[in-house]
Design a protein around this motif. Structure first.
Motif, PDB file in Angstrom:
ATOM      1  N   CYS A 160      50.895  22.526  32.284  1.00 11.46           N
ATOM      2  CA  CYS A 160      52.301  22.900  32.414  1.00 11.46           C
ATOM      3  C   CYS A 160      52.579  23.331  33.852  1.00 11.46           C
ATOM      4  CB  CYS A 160      52.620  24.050  31.453  1.00 11.46           C
ATOM      5  SG  CYS A 160      54.348  24.605  31.469  1.00 11.46           S
ATOM      6  N   PRO A 161      53.687  22.892  34.444  1.00 11.76           N
ATOM      7  CA  PRO A 161      54.056  23.406  35.767  1.00 11.76           C
ATOM      8  C   PRO A 161      54.165  24.931  35.729  1.00 11.76           C
ATOM      9  CG  PRO A 161      55.409  21.521  35.194  1.00 11.76           C
ATOM     10  CD  PRO A 161      54.633  21.879  33.953  1.00 11.76           C
ATOM     11  N   ALA A 162      53.638  25.565  36.758  1.00 13.59           N
ATOM     12  CA  ALA A 162      53.631  27.033  36.778  1.00 13.59           C
ATOM     13  C   ALA A 162      53.706  27.532  38.208  1.00 13.59           C
ATOM     14  CB  ALA A 162      52.382  27.578  36.100  1.00 13.59           C
ATOM     15  N   LEU A 163      54.298  28.727  38.367  1.00 11.35           N
ATOM     16  CA  LEU A 163      54.411  29.345  39.691  1.00 11.35           C
ATOM     17  C   LEU A 163      54.340  30.854  39.541  1.00 11.35           C
ATOM     18  CD1 LEU A 163      54.896  28.514  42.684  1.00 11.35           C
ATOM     19  CD2 LEU A 163      57.327  28.968  42.288  1.00 11.35           C
ATOM     20  N   PHE A 164      53.552  31.466  40.402  1.00  7.90           N
ATOM     21  CA  PHE A 164      53.440  32.925  40.460  1.00  7.90           C
ATOM     22  C   PHE A 164      54.264  33.402  41.638  1.00  7.90           C
ATOM     23  CE2 PHE A 164      51.560  36.828  42.018  1.00  7.90           C
ATOM     24  CZ  PHE A 164      51.282  37.550  40.875  1.00  7.90           C
ATOM     25  N   ALA A 223      51.988  29.494  25.817  1.00  8.81           N
ATOM     26  CA  ALA A 223      53.239  29.182  26.504  1.00  8.81           C
ATOM     27  C   ALA A 223      53.207  27.779  27.090  1.00  8.81           C
ATOM     28  CB  ALA A 223      53.506  30.202  27.599  1.00  8.81           C
ATOM     29  N   ALA A 224      52.066  27.389  27.651  1.00 10.98           N
ATOM     30  CA  ALA A 224      51.949  26.064  28.263  1.00 10.98           C
ATOM     31  C   ALA A 224      52.097  24.950  27.242  1.00 10.98           C
ATOM     32  CB  ALA A 224      50.606  25.946  28.976  1.00 10.98           C
ATOM     33  N   GLY A 225      51.698  25.228  26.001  1.00 11.24           N
ATOM     34  CA  GLY A 225      51.799  24.212  24.964  1.00 11.24           C
ATOM     35  C   GLY A 225      53.201  24.036  24.424  1.00 11.24           C
ATOM     36  N   ALA A 258      47.168  39.011  42.878  1.00 11.64           N
ATOM     37  CA  ALA A 258      46.338  37.933  43.409  1.00 11.64           C
ATOM     38  C   ALA A 258      45.118  37.692  42.528  1.00 11.64           C
ATOM     39  CB  ALA A 258      45.905  38.270  44.838  1.00 11.64           C
ATOM     40  N   ASP A 259      44.568  38.773  41.965  1.00 10.10           N
ATOM     41  CA  ASP A 259      43.421  38.619  41.060  1.00 10.10           C
ATOM     42  C   ASP A 259      43.800  37.791  39.844  1.00 10.10           C
ATOM     43  OD1 ASP A 259      41.672  40.159  42.642  1.00 10.10           O
ATOM     44  OD2 ASP A 259      42.359  42.018  41.708  1.00 10.10           O
ATOM     45  N   LEU A 260      44.968  38.073  39.278  1.00 15.03           N
ATOM     46  CA  LEU A 260      45.393  37.324  38.099  1.00 15.03           C
ATOM     47  C   LEU A 260      45.693  35.874  38.450  1.00 15.03           C
ATOM     48  CD1 LEU A 260      47.273  38.415  35.067  1.00 15.03           C
ATOM     49  CD2 LEU A 260      48.260  36.484  36.306  1.00 15.03           C
ATOM     50  N   ALA A 261      46.363  35.653  39.586  1.00 16.02           N
ATOM     51  CA  ALA A 261      46.666  34.282  40.000  1.00 16.02           C
ATOM     52  C   ALA A 261      45.383  33.483  40.210  1.00 16.02           C
ATOM     53  CB  ALA A 261      47.500  34.296  41.281  1.00 16.02           C
ATOM     54  N   ALA A 262      44.386  34.104  40.833  1.00 18.21           N
ATOM     55  CA  ALA A 262      43.116  33.423  41.062  1.00 18.21           C
ATOM     56  C   ALA A 262      42.390  33.146  39.751  1.00 18.21           C
ATOM     57  CB  ALA A 262      42.235  34.261  41.977  1.00 18.21           C
ATOM     58  N   CYS A 263      42.469  34.090  38.824  1.00 17.38           N
ATOM     59  CA  CYS A 263      41.781  33.962  37.532  1.00 17.38           C
ATOM     60  C   CYS A 263      42.269  32.738  36.763  1.00 17.38           C
ATOM     61  CB  CYS A 263      41.986  35.229  36.720  1.00 17.38           C
ATOM     62  SG  CYS A 263      41.134  35.266  35.135  1.00 17.38           S
ATOM     63  N   PHE A 264      43.580  32.456  36.845  1.00 15.17           N
ATOM     64  CA  PHE A 264      44.142  31.372  36.046  1.00 15.17           C
ATOM     65  C   PHE A 264      44.617  30.184  36.880  1.00 15.17           C
ATOM     66  CE2 PHE A 264      44.809  35.272  33.492  1.00 15.17           C
ATOM     67  CZ  PHE A 264      43.952  34.944  32.453  1.00 15.17           C
ATOM     68  N   GLY A 265      44.277  30.173  38.167  1.00 15.71           N
ATOM     69  CA  GLY A 265      44.613  29.036  39.010  1.00 15.71           C
ATOM     70  C   GLY A 265      46.094  28.846  39.246  1.00 15.71           C
ATOM     71  N   ARG A 311      62.249  23.348  43.174  1.00 16.39           N
ATOM     72  CA  ARG A 311      61.576  22.132  42.717  1.00 16.39           C
ATOM     73  C   ARG A 311      60.546  22.489  41.657  1.00 16.39           C
ATOM     74  NH1 ARG A 311      60.167  20.519  48.882  1.00 16.39           N
ATOM     75  NH2 ARG A 311      62.312  20.146  49.626  1.00 16.39           N
ATOM     76  N   LEU A 312      60.361  21.581  40.721  1.00 20.39           N
ATOM     77  CA  LEU A 312      59.382  21.818  39.664  1.00 20.39           C
ATOM     78  C   LEU A 312      57.979  21.807  40.270  1.00 20.39           C
ATOM     79  CD1 LEU A 312      59.589  22.238  36.582  1.00 20.39           C
ATOM     80  CD2 LEU A 312      58.948  19.835  36.322  1.00 20.39           C
ATOM     81  N   PRO A 313      57.212  22.891  40.114  1.00 19.42           N
ATOM     82  CA  PRO A 313      55.864  22.934  40.712  1.00 19.42           C
ATOM     83  C   PRO A 313      54.892  22.005  39.990  1.00 19.42           C
ATOM     84  CG  PRO A 313      56.277  24.895  39.406  1.00 19.42           C
ATOM     85  CD  PRO A 313      57.567  24.136  39.435  1.00 19.42           C
ATOM     86  N   GLU A 314      53.709  21.844  40.585  1.00 21.47           N
ATOM     87  CA  GLU A 314      52.678  20.995  39.988  1.00 21.47           C
ATOM     88  C   GLU A 314      52.122  21.636  38.719  1.00 21.47           C
ATOM     89  OE1 GLU A 314      51.617  17.928  41.002  1.00 21.47           O
ATOM     90  OE2 GLU A 314      53.380  18.065  42.317  1.00 21.47           O
ATOM     91  N   PRO A 315      51.674  20.795  37.768  1.00 23.65           N
ATOM     92  CA  PRO A 315      51.105  21.346  36.535  1.00 23.65           C
ATOM     93  C   PRO A 315      49.801  22.104  36.792  1.00 23.65           C
ATOM     94  CG  PRO A 315      51.731  19.048  36.239  1.00 23.65           C
ATOM     95  CD  PRO A 315      51.789  19.333  37.710  1.00 23.65           C
ATOM     96  N   VAL A 316      49.574  23.096  35.961  1.00 25.38           N
ATOM     97  CA  VAL A 316      48.334  23.881  35.968  1.00 25.38           C
ATOM     98  C   VAL A 316      47.665  23.677  34.613  1.00 25.38           C
ATOM     99  CG1 VAL A 316      47.388  26.234  36.044  1.00 25.38           C
ATOM    100  CG2 VAL A 316      49.288  25.592  37.561  1.00 25.38           C
ATOM    101  N   ALA A 317      46.350  23.593  34.610  1.00 22.99           N
ATOM    102  CA  ALA A 317      45.602  23.457  33.360  1.00 22.99           C
ATOM    103  C   ALA A 317      45.359  24.835  32.753  1.00 22.99           C
ATOM    104  CB  ALA A 317      44.279  22.746  33.613  1.00 22.99           C
ATOM    105  N   PHE A 318      45.795  25.029  31.528  1.00 23.96           N
ATOM    106  CA  PHE A 318      45.611  26.305  30.833  1.00 23.96           C
ATOM    107  C   PHE A 318      44.666  26.106  29.653  1.00 23.96           C
ATOM    108  CE2 PHE A 318      49.733  26.781  32.934  1.00 23.96           C
ATOM    109  CZ  PHE A 318      49.568  28.013  33.563  1.00 23.96           C
ATOM    110  N   HIS A 319      43.552  26.808  29.686  1.00 27.57           N
ATOM    111  CA  HIS A 319      42.528  26.686  28.662  1.00 27.57           C
ATOM    112  C   HIS A 319      42.691  27.789  27.626  1.00 27.57           C
ATOM    113  CE1 HIS A 319      40.120  23.742  31.028  1.00 27.57           C
ATOM    114  NE2 HIS A 319      40.726  24.357  32.035  1.00 27.57           N
TER     115      HIS A 319
END
Length: 440
Positions: free
Chosen positions: A9-13, A84-86, A107-114, A219-227
């Motif tokens: 899902c596209p995501a942005l922090f 949420a991504a689903g 920043a820790d959370l952003a790094a944790c989930f890419g 603009r719609l950001p690039e998708p992020v993979a959410f596991h």
């Protein structure tokens, strides 16, 4: 390991260099913009917050949940983002304070989930120096997925040119955002004014969305993979058959939806009541959350029928759990910032006084429960504390936790899913055998 699929899902922090840079208005503008494009938008808020999520819920049309690696926990954050991504076309996450502030930080959370990070800087009174701040944010933590920097509160086209001229080639510039006086969100001592109190909020949100529609940020950001995380065990049904009355009105609205869901998962039946308007309450336990009792002193004081109902509840030995503003309502007297005072429920000894400055702030634990403190009042004449919270930052003694008859009260806003058994103990007359500070 979970067999659930990976959702993309596209995501942005959205973060900033500090508080007060305009993050909430920008996130709300982006949420409303994409919603107007027909997209399903989910917004999350870093850290403990009740007010910003009210705004974002109106902007996005969907519930806004907290994300925090310490209070909520990495596993639960992972589950929230995966779910949420689903079901969404865009995920927006608003940071708290500055990008690298706190432990754990945004920043820790952003790094944790890419999550890709976009940083906002208030550019008032600044020209090319903006580029130096942008470079610092972008390079401070190598490996962080950095989407770029946007300038906020830009005064003119010439001002925007000066800022752009100073931007390093290595840092993406996401554009200059104009001053949005018509979209500004009003605030008071605990933060933003509650969404329900802003009569023209829809107009403000639409205006903000229109002003950022042509920016690179829109603009719609690039998708992020959410596991998906590993499956969690459901909580024990320690509250099965118990009816909990939850105060919810303009004076008491600081509630985590996750808390209510956890109480229901524990087996409780929830009903809601208004200390401002209702004449009584009947339940096995009462939950008085935080809010703004100091803004409604006359009405709260005048509702003597509710005072009597709560007194009867406590005298019958039924649990009453109160936090922050809910605790102030139980005191004998509350004095507002302007010196106006009122006699309230008088179920807990002592007097509360609103202060001009912040009197308590920070993440704390109470036994296994985690939460936070954020208040502008102090208390005098309260009973001796039964326990104290523990500050997350340094392990020092934190907010007092009071037990007075069947009342349990504290300034802490607790996040119940952090310790379901101890959360259940708050609403059981004998604590159900649970260990910890909540037990009698």
């Amino acid at each position: 390991m979970s067999n659930a699929p990976v959702h993309h899902c596209p995501a942005l922090f959205l973060s900033a260099c500090s508080s007060g840079q305009g993050k909430t208005t920008l996130v709300a503008a982006l949420a409303r913009h994409h919603r107007r494009q027909g997209r399903r938008v989910r917004v999350f808020k870093i850290g403990p917050d009740f007010l910003d999520p009210m705004i974002h819920a109106r902007a996005s049309g969907a519930e806004v949940e907290p994300l925090d690696l310490w209070m909520v926990g990495e596993t639960a954050c992972k589950a929230k983002l995966h779910a949420a991504a689903g079901a969404s076309d865009l995920i927006l996450v608003e940071g708290a304070m500055g990008l690298f502030d706190g432990t754990p930080s945004g920043a820790d959370l952003a790094a944790c989930f890419g999550l890709p990070v976009a940083a906002l800087i208030d550019a008032r009174g600044m020209g090319q120096t903006f580029g130096a701040l942008a470079l610092g944010l972008a390079s401070y933590r190598p490996g962080l997925r950095f989407a770029g920097v946007a300038a906020n509160q830009v005064a003119s086209a010439r001002h925007a040119e000066m800022i752009a001229a100073g931007m390093p080639a290595t840092v993406p510039f996401l554009g200059a955002l104009p001053r949005l006086a018509e979209a500004a969100l009003p605030s008071r001592h605990l933060g933003l004014v509650q969404a329900a109190e802003i009569a023209d909020l829809e107009r403000r949100l639409d205006a903000a969305a229109e002003r950022i529609a042509d920016s690179a940020l829109a603009r719609l950001p690039e998708p992020v993979a959410f596991h998906a995380p590993a499956a969690l065990e459901p909580p024990p049904r320690l509250l099965a058959g118990r009816r909990i009355a939850v105060a919810r009105d303009a004076a008491f609205s600081f509630l985590y939806a996750d808390n209510l869901r956890l109480l229901e998962a524990l087996g409780a039946e929830l009903v809601f009541f208004s200390p401002l308007a209702d004449a009584g309450v009947e339940a096995d336990a009462v939950y008085l959350p935080g809010g703004y009792p100091e803004l409604h002193l006359d009405r709260l004081a005048a509702n003597q029928a509710m005072h009597r109902a709560l007194r009867a509840h406590v005298e019958a030995g039924r649990p009453l759990y109160a936090e922050c503003g809910g605790m102030l309502y139980l005191l004998e007297r509350l004095v507002g910032k302007d010196g106006d005072a009122a006699r309230l429920a008088a179920l807990l000894p002592g007097e509360g006084r609103m202060q001009q400055r912040l009197a308590g702030l920070g993440m704390q634990a109470l036994g296994g429960l985690r939460g936070h403190s954020f208040h502008h009042s102090t208390m005098q004449g309260a009973p001796a504390p039964a326990a104290f919270g523990t500050r997350q930052r340094d392990g020092a003694e934190g907010e007092p936790f009071y037990r007075h008859g069947s009342i349990r009260a504290s300034y802490l806003h607790l996040y119940f899913p952090s310790s379901p058994r101890e959360a259940a103990a708050l609403f059981l007359p004998d604590a159900g055998g649970a260990a910890g500070v909540m037990a009698p």
